[in-house]
Design an enzyme around this catalytic site. Sequence first.
Site, PDB file in Angstrom:
ATOM      1  N   HIS A  77     -41.599 -18.699 -28.416  1.00  0.00           N
ATOM      2  CA  HIS A  77     -40.578 -18.203 -27.475  1.00  0.00           C
ATOM      3  C   HIS A  77     -41.039 -16.954 -26.741  1.00  0.00           C
ATOM      4  O   HIS A  77     -41.667 -16.062 -27.310  1.00  0.00           O
ATOM      5  CB  HIS A  77     -39.236 -17.983 -28.181  1.00  0.00           C
ATOM      6  CG  HIS A  77     -39.199 -16.902 -29.213  1.00  0.00           C
ATOM      7  ND1 HIS A  77     -38.845 -15.597 -28.923  1.00  0.00           N
ATOM      8  CD2 HIS A  77     -39.430 -16.924 -30.542  1.00  0.00           C
ATOM      9  CE1 HIS A  77     -38.861 -14.870 -30.026  1.00  0.00           C
ATOM     10  NE2 HIS A  77     -39.219 -15.651 -31.024  1.00  0.00           N
ATOM     11  N   GLU A 228     -34.662 -18.239 -27.832  1.00  0.00           N
ATOM     12  CA  GLU A 228     -34.719 -18.308 -29.290  1.00  0.00           C
ATOM     13  C   GLU A 228     -33.949 -17.167 -29.933  1.00  0.00           C
ATOM     14  O   GLU A 228     -33.286 -17.345 -30.962  1.00  0.00           O
ATOM     15  CB  GLU A 228     -36.184 -18.297 -29.750  1.00  0.00           C
ATOM     16  CG  GLU A 228     -36.399 -18.663 -31.223  1.00  0.00           C
ATOM     17  CD  GLU A 228     -36.275 -17.471 -32.167  1.00  0.00           C
ATOM     18  OE1 GLU A 228     -36.202 -17.685 -33.385  1.00  0.00           O
ATOM     19  OE2 GLU A 228     -36.247 -16.317 -31.674  1.00  0.00           O
ATOM     20  N   GLU A 229     -34.026 -15.966 -29.356  1.00  0.00           N
ATOM     21  CA  GLU A 229     -33.384 -14.806 -29.965  1.00  0.00           C
ATOM     22  C   GLU A 229     -31.862 -14.879 -29.919  1.00  0.00           C
ATOM     23  O   GLU A 229     -31.196 -14.131 -30.640  1.00  0.00           O
ATOM     24  CB  GLU A 229     -33.864 -13.515 -29.297  1.00  0.00           C
ATOM     25  CG  GLU A 229     -35.334 -13.186 -29.524  1.00  0.00           C
ATOM     26  CD  GLU A 229     -35.661 -12.814 -30.961  1.00  0.00           C
ATOM     27  OE1 GLU A 229     -34.758 -12.873 -31.827  1.00  0.00           O
ATOM     28  OE2 GLU A 229     -36.826 -12.470 -31.232  1.00  0.00           O
ATOM     29  N   HIS A 329     -38.137  -7.069 -36.030  1.00  0.00           N
ATOM     30  CA  HIS A 329     -37.046  -6.640 -35.146  1.00  0.00           C
ATOM     31  C   HIS A 329     -36.934  -5.122 -35.067  1.00  0.00           C
ATOM     32  O   HIS A 329     -35.903  -4.582 -34.687  1.00  0.00           O
ATOM     33  CB  HIS A 329     -35.706  -7.265 -35.557  1.00  0.00           C
ATOM     34  CG  HIS A 329     -35.571  -8.680 -35.139  1.00  0.00           C
ATOM     35  ND1 HIS A 329     -34.377  -9.362 -35.101  1.00  0.00           N
ATOM     36  CD2 HIS A 329     -36.502  -9.583 -34.725  1.00  0.00           C
ATOM     37  CE1 HIS A 329     -34.556 -10.596 -34.697  1.00  0.00           C
ATOM     38  NE2 HIS A 329     -35.849 -10.761 -34.463  1.00  0.00           N
TER      39      HIS A 329
END
Length: 395
Positions: A77, A228-229, A329
């Site tokens: 992604h 995707e996130e 993250h």
Amino acid sequence: MEKLPIDVDYLKTTLLELLAIPSPAGLTDAIVHYTGCRLDRMGIPYQLTRRGTIRALLPRSLPERRRYSPARAIVAHLDTLGAMVSQIKPNGRLTLRPVGTWSSRWAEGGRVTVFTDHGRHRGSVLPLLASGHVYGDAVDTQPVAWEQVEVRLDEQVFMAADAAALGIQVGDFVAFDPNPELLDNGFIVSRYLDNKAGVAALLAALKAVTDAKVAIAMTCHPIFTLTEEVGSGARAGIDKDVSEVIGVDIGPTEAGQDTQRMGVTIPLMDSAGPHDYHLTRRLLSLCTEHGIPSHRDVFRFYHSDAGSAVSAGYDVRTALACFATDASHGYERTHVSTLAHLAQLLSLYMQSPPALPEDREPVLDSVDSFSQQLDAEQMAPTDTPRPDLGKLLRQ
């Protein structure tokens, strides 16, 4: 199959260029253009969906006499985490809502760009109680939450009207500076290695395969997704002939995980459930046969493009190939050798046949040729009573 050399300089340069392009989910057009140009330079054709998901094509170069031949997809992604302006305060500062799932703890102190409809402005994300000289020890006890941070614009902004005069509006995207560092010892530290490091590894694998002109056993679709996130990712863009989907993403290296700081990680399960028995073991065996360091793991709080494909209803085998990443993250850290090993694994996978020979048919009309996960010895009777499967089927 050949274990191909990976152009590490190309991998690092590509990663830095990807990191320089802001791409929070929803603001991804620029990085789509960049990735398309990279594929153009390698002579790899591709198609774009309406929203910009890229589906490239490496055609099968080995002969296949069957009427039907399956394809495979390798998915990474392009989108990252970020934020969006949710309110303009009376003092001209901006409240935020996160794009993707991440803690405001990692937002505090971040340098950001606010993208308006017609321009951009720089600023910092600060806690509401930002000055120890004013608030004393209270700066250490305020909660960690998105409601506890705000954007201070680096402009003459002291009230809401000042921000409005700059064109700032609710719904403007906010991108955080990645601040990458590539150290001489091979470590790479940056925001958004998830998943720009994975994209760089996939592009490096494609370069290795096209430069070496090796045979491709199955038609391969490298796919670059955009959401995707925020949970959707590979729910669209996968060709109907695809039988295997490999997701390329991070492997968190924290206490309680078996992912090691070097080498490739193959997770057997994540929050969506177990990945395919046969395909995960194909990746592990490729690592073993070709001397690529590998580790098995189970991820608890983890979503991927591979899981999105299954939830969308695709009848595909799935697996993940991950690069070890510390502090996911947040300010993430990986090592260039990990990314090179991942690229080598992906280039080997592109050369390999289907995980199972029977996958060369779209459907089977008998269990006679269906796969067996366990051998006869493992299935032999034990002291624990087992039902007579044949008897049950005859009833």
